[in-house]
Design an enzyme around this catalytic site. Structure first.
Site, PDB file in Angstrom:
ATOM      1  N   TRP A 103       0.835  -1.204   0.000  1.00  0.00           N
ATOM      2  CA  TRP A 103       0.000   0.000   0.000  1.00  0.00           C
ATOM      3  C   TRP A 103       0.872   1.256   0.000  1.00  0.00           C
ATOM      4  O   TRP A 103       2.009   1.242   0.465  1.00  0.00           O
ATOM      5  CB  TRP A 103      -0.951   0.020   1.196  1.00  0.00           C
ATOM      6  CG  TRP A 103      -0.293   0.153   2.542  1.00  0.00           C
ATOM      7  CD1 TRP A 103       0.145  -0.862   3.354  1.00  0.00           C
ATOM      8  CD2 TRP A 103       0.008   1.368   3.246  1.00  0.00           C
ATOM      9  NE1 TRP A 103       0.691  -0.362   4.514  1.00  0.00           N
ATOM     10  CE2 TRP A 103       0.629   1.003   4.474  1.00  0.00           C
ATOM     11  CE3 TRP A 103      -0.171   2.725   2.981  1.00  0.00           C
ATOM     12  CZ2 TRP A 103       1.062   1.940   5.427  1.00  0.00           C
ATOM     13  CZ3 TRP A 103       0.251   3.662   3.916  1.00  0.00           C
ATOM     14  CH2 TRP A 103       0.866   3.274   5.121  1.00  0.00           C
ATOM     15  N   GLU A 127       7.387   8.784  13.657  1.00  0.00           N
ATOM     16  CA  GLU A 127       7.605   8.120  12.371  1.00  0.00           C
ATOM     17  C   GLU A 127       8.419   8.989  11.416  1.00  0.00           C
ATOM     18  O   GLU A 127       9.240   8.474  10.646  1.00  0.00           O
ATOM     19  CB  GLU A 127       6.248   7.773  11.724  1.00  0.00           C
ATOM     20  CG  GLU A 127       5.375   6.818  12.515  1.00  0.00           C
ATOM     21  CD  GLU A 127       5.812   5.362  12.384  1.00  0.00           C
ATOM     22  OE1 GLU A 127       6.810   5.092  11.690  1.00  0.00           O
ATOM     23  OE2 GLU A 127       5.150   4.502  12.993  1.00  0.00           O
ATOM     24  N   GLU A 173       8.802   1.743   6.365  1.00  0.00           N
ATOM     25  CA  GLU A 173       8.472   2.610   7.493  1.00  0.00           C
ATOM     26  C   GLU A 173       8.211   4.054   7.052  1.00  0.00           C
ATOM     27  O   GLU A 173       7.375   4.747   7.647  1.00  0.00           O
ATOM     28  CB  GLU A 173       9.618   2.586   8.518  1.00  0.00           C
ATOM     29  CG  GLU A 173       9.727   1.304   9.313  1.00  0.00           C
ATOM     30  CD  GLU A 173       8.688   1.239  10.436  1.00  0.00           C
ATOM     31  OE1 GLU A 173       8.170   2.285  10.831  1.00  0.00           O
ATOM     32  OE2 GLU A 173       8.410   0.118  10.898  1.00  0.00           O
ATOM     33  N   HIS A 176       4.662   5.514   6.708  1.00  0.00           N
ATOM     34  CA  HIS A 176       3.817   5.789   7.875  1.00  0.00           C
ATOM     35  C   HIS A 176       3.778   7.286   8.193  1.00  0.00           C
ATOM     36  O   HIS A 176       2.702   7.873   8.342  1.00  0.00           O
ATOM     37  CB  HIS A 176       4.327   5.010   9.095  1.00  0.00           C
ATOM     38  CG  HIS A 176       4.380   3.539   8.880  1.00  0.00           C
ATOM     39  ND1 HIS A 176       5.053   2.680   9.727  1.00  0.00           N
ATOM     40  CD2 HIS A 176       3.838   2.760   7.900  1.00  0.00           C
ATOM     41  CE1 HIS A 176       4.924   1.440   9.275  1.00  0.00           C
ATOM     42  NE2 HIS A 176       4.199   1.467   8.169  1.00  0.00           N
ATOM     43  N   GLU A 196       9.088  -2.150  17.845  1.00  0.00           N
ATOM     44  CA  GLU A 196       8.119  -2.398  16.775  1.00  0.00           C
ATOM     45  C   GLU A 196       6.797  -2.907  17.355  1.00  0.00           C
ATOM     46  O   GLU A 196       5.726  -2.578  16.859  1.00  0.00           O
ATOM     47  CB  GLU A 196       8.675  -3.407  15.768  1.00  0.00           C
ATOM     48  CG  GLU A 196       9.863  -2.913  14.966  1.00  0.00           C
ATOM     49  CD  GLU A 196       9.499  -1.976  13.825  1.00  0.00           C
ATOM     50  OE1 GLU A 196       8.363  -1.438  13.809  1.00  0.00           O
ATOM     51  OE2 GLU A 196      10.345  -1.774  12.951  1.00  0.00           O
ATOM     52  N   THR A 246       4.995   0.137  18.829  1.00  0.00           N
ATOM     53  CA  THR A 246       4.333   0.977  17.823  1.00  0.00           C
ATOM     54  C   THR A 246       3.107   0.277  17.245  1.00  0.00           C
ATOM     55  O   THR A 246       2.132   0.929  16.877  1.00  0.00           O
ATOM     56  CB  THR A 246       5.309   1.381  16.697  1.00  0.00           C
ATOM     57  OG1 THR A 246       5.981   0.219  16.194  1.00  0.00           O
ATOM     58  CG2 THR A 246       6.344   2.367  17.194  1.00  0.00           C
ATOM     59  N   ASP A 257       1.988  -3.269   9.488  1.00  0.00           N
ATOM     60  CA  ASP A 257       3.398  -3.183   9.096  1.00  0.00           C
ATOM     61  C   ASP A 257       4.306  -3.353  10.310  1.00  0.00           C
ATOM     62  O   ASP A 257       5.313  -4.068  10.275  1.00  0.00           O
ATOM     63  CB  ASP A 257       3.705  -1.825   8.456  1.00  0.00           C
ATOM     64  CG  ASP A 257       3.198  -1.694   7.029  1.00  0.00           C
ATOM     65  OD1 ASP A 257       2.687  -2.682   6.481  1.00  0.00           O
ATOM     66  OD2 ASP A 257       3.322  -0.587   6.475  1.00  0.00           O
ATOM     67  N   GLU A 258       3.942  -2.668  11.388  1.00  0.00           N
ATOM     68  CA  GLU A 258       4.778  -2.708  12.595  1.00  0.00           C
ATOM     69  C   GLU A 258       4.849  -4.131  13.163  1.00  0.00           C
ATOM     70  O   GLU A 258       5.908  -4.561  13.641  1.00  0.00           O
ATOM     71  CB  GLU A 258       4.221  -1.750  13.660  1.00  0.00           C
ATOM     72  CG  GLU A 258       4.058  -0.304  13.214  1.00  0.00           C
ATOM     73  CD  GLU A 258       5.383   0.422  12.991  1.00  0.00           C
ATOM     74  OE1 GLU A 258       6.442  -0.224  12.993  1.00  0.00           O
ATOM     75  OE2 GLU A 258       5.350   1.649  12.816  1.00  0.00           O
ATOM     76  N   HIS A 302       7.264  -6.166  11.105  1.00  0.00           N
ATOM     77  CA  HIS A 302       8.646  -5.787  11.422  1.00  0.00           C
ATOM     78  C   HIS A 302       9.055  -6.323  12.794  1.00  0.00           C
ATOM     79  O   HIS A 302      10.202  -6.746  12.986  1.00  0.00           O
ATOM     80  CB  HIS A 302       8.784  -4.266  11.369  1.00  0.00           C
ATOM     81  CG  HIS A 302       8.489  -3.696  10.024  1.00  0.00           C
ATOM     82  ND1 HIS A 302       8.205  -2.358   9.814  1.00  0.00           N
ATOM     83  CD2 HIS A 302       8.426  -4.277   8.794  1.00  0.00           C
ATOM     84  CE1 HIS A 302       7.981  -2.145   8.524  1.00  0.00           C
ATOM     85  NE2 HIS A 302       8.104  -3.304   7.899  1.00  0.00           N
TER      86      HIS A 302
END
Length: 331
Positions: free
Chosen positions: A33, A76, A113, A116, A166, A169, A198-199, A202
Site C-alpha cells: 500500500w 515516524e 516505514e 507511515h 516495533e 508501535t 506493518d509494525e 517488522h
C-alpha cells in the site's frame, strides 16, 4: 576473541539468510500500500469534497487523540535518525561491494516505514485540527537532536530494541485505529490499522533475528537482553521538544497523554517484555554461562516486579496544552 568480534562473526554467519528474511517479512514496493491509497486524490474532481469530509469527521475526535496522533506521526517522521543509527551497527555494511544483505534489510525496512510518517503527515495537514508549522519544527528538532537508545553499535542490543519498539508501535497505532473507528472515522481507523500491521511484521522480523542469535551465541544474547531491560527501553522520541523548549521536555507530557487515553501505557511496556520472554523461550535456553544464567533469572522475575510498579503510577488528569493542537474549548 572479544565480544565485539564474536558479534561481528555471528552477524556474518547469519547474513546468508537475510535475503530470505527480506522476502518473508517485507513486501515488494509494487505490491504494498501507498499513502495515496488512503488520501483524497488531488487529480480528481471530488478532491475538495473528500477534504471537507476529513475536516468534518476530524471535529468529532478529542484533543488528547490529536496530541497522540501528532506524537506518533513525529516519531515516524524522524526515520532518518533510525536508519543512520542502524547503518552504523556492527555487521551492517553499506559500502563494500554495494552493501551487504544487512544494509539491504535496513534500506528496505526504512522504505516501508517511511510511508507511515508520510500518510499521517498529509492526513494531519488536511484535517484542519493541528498547527502544522509547530509540528514541523518539532520534527526537525527531533531529527537534529538525534537520539541515544543505549545500544551503541551492538547488533544484539539493537535487535532487542527493535523487537521491543516495533511491538510498542503496533500497540499504539492499533489503539489509535480503534479510537478513530469508535468516533465514526472509519478511513483514519483503517489507515492506522494498516500501519500497525506493518509494525507487527517488522516486530516478527527483528524477533526472528534475535531467535537466530540465541541459537548460535546464547550467553551473549542473554546478556544483551538483560542489559537492555536493566537500563529500560528508551522510546525513540525521548528527545521530543516543542519550539523554544529544551531537549526531552515534551516527551513526558506526550507519554502522559498516551497513557491517559489508553493508547500506550506502563502496563503495555511490561506486557511486551512478557511476550518477548515467551517468544524467545527464555526459560528453556540451555548452555548458558553462570553470568548469563543470572541474567536469565533477573529477566524471568522482572515482569512481576514491574507490574507491581506500574499499578502505582498516577497519570495527570488534565491535558497539557501543546503548541501542536488547539486546546479544547471549555464550555
Amino acid at each position: 576473541m572479544s565480544n565485539k568480534n564474536v558479534r561481528l562473526e555471528v552477524m556474518q554467519f547469519l547474513e546468508k539468510d537475510v535475503e530470505s528474511l527480506i522476502e518473508k517479512y517485507l513486501i515488494p514496493i509494487d505490491s504494498i500500500w501507498q499513502p495515496s491509497d488512503f488520501l483524497p486524490n488531488s487529480e480528481a474532481d471530488s478532491f475538495f469534497d473528500e477534504v471537507t469530509e476529513i475536516r468534518e469527521l476530524s471535529k468529532e475526535l478529542p484533543y488528547d487523540f490529536w496530541v497522540v496522533l501528532v506524537g506518533d506521526m513525529i516519531t515516524e517522521e524522524a526515520l532518518p535518525t533510525y536508519e543512520s543509527w542502524l547503518m552504523d551497527v556492527e555487521g551492517v555494511d553499506q559500502v563494500e561491494n554495494g552493501g551487504n544483505a544487512w544494509s539491504k534489510w535496513v534500506k528496505h525496512w526504512t522504505g516501508e516505514e517511511n510511508r507511515h510518517g508520510d500518510v499521517l503527515n498529509k492526513y494531519l495537514y488536511l484535517s484542519g485540527r493541528v498547527n502544522m508549522r509547530e509540528i514541523e519544527r518539532t520534527t526537525q528538532h527531533l531529527i537534529a537532536d538525534g537520539f541515544d537508545i543505549g545500544t551503541d553499535r551492538d547488533p544484539y542490543k539493537n535487535f532487542v530494541y527493535t523487537s521491543f519498539q516495533e511491538l510498542a508501535t503496533y500497540i499504539s497505532h492499533n489503539r489509535v485505529a480503534k479510537i478513530a473507528k469508535k468516533n465514526n472515522n472509519k478511513q483514519l481507523g483503517k489507515m492506522c490499522q494498516i500501519i500497525s500491521g506493518d509494525e507487527m511484521r517488522h516486530h516478527n522480523a527483528y524477533s526472528e533475528f534475535v531467535e537466530r542469535i540465541f541459537k548460535v551465541d546464547p550467553s551473549q544474547m542473554m546478556l544483551a537482553f538483560y542489559d537492555m531491560m536493566k537500563q529500560k527501553i528508551t522510546m525513540p522520541a525521548h528527545f521530543l521538544r516543542e519550539s523554544g523548549g529544551k531537549i526531552g521536555t515534551a516527551f513526558e507530557e506526550f507519554s502522559n497523554t498516551a497513557q491517559r487515553i489508553g493508547v500506550y501505557t506502563s502496563k503495555d511496556y511490561v506486557d511486551i517484555l512478557a511476550k518477548l520472554l515467551s517468544r524467545w523461550e527464555i526459560d528453556k535456553i540451555s548452555n548458558l554461562t553462570d553470568e548469563a544464567e543470572k541474567a536469565r533469572d533477573y529477566l524471568m522475575r522482572l515482569p512481576d516486579r514491574m507490574y507491581r510498579l506500574s499499578d502505582r503510577i498516577k497519570i495527570p488528569e488534565n491535558s497539557y496544552e501543546f503548541k501542536w493542537v488547539e486546546p479544547p474549548v471549555v464550555k
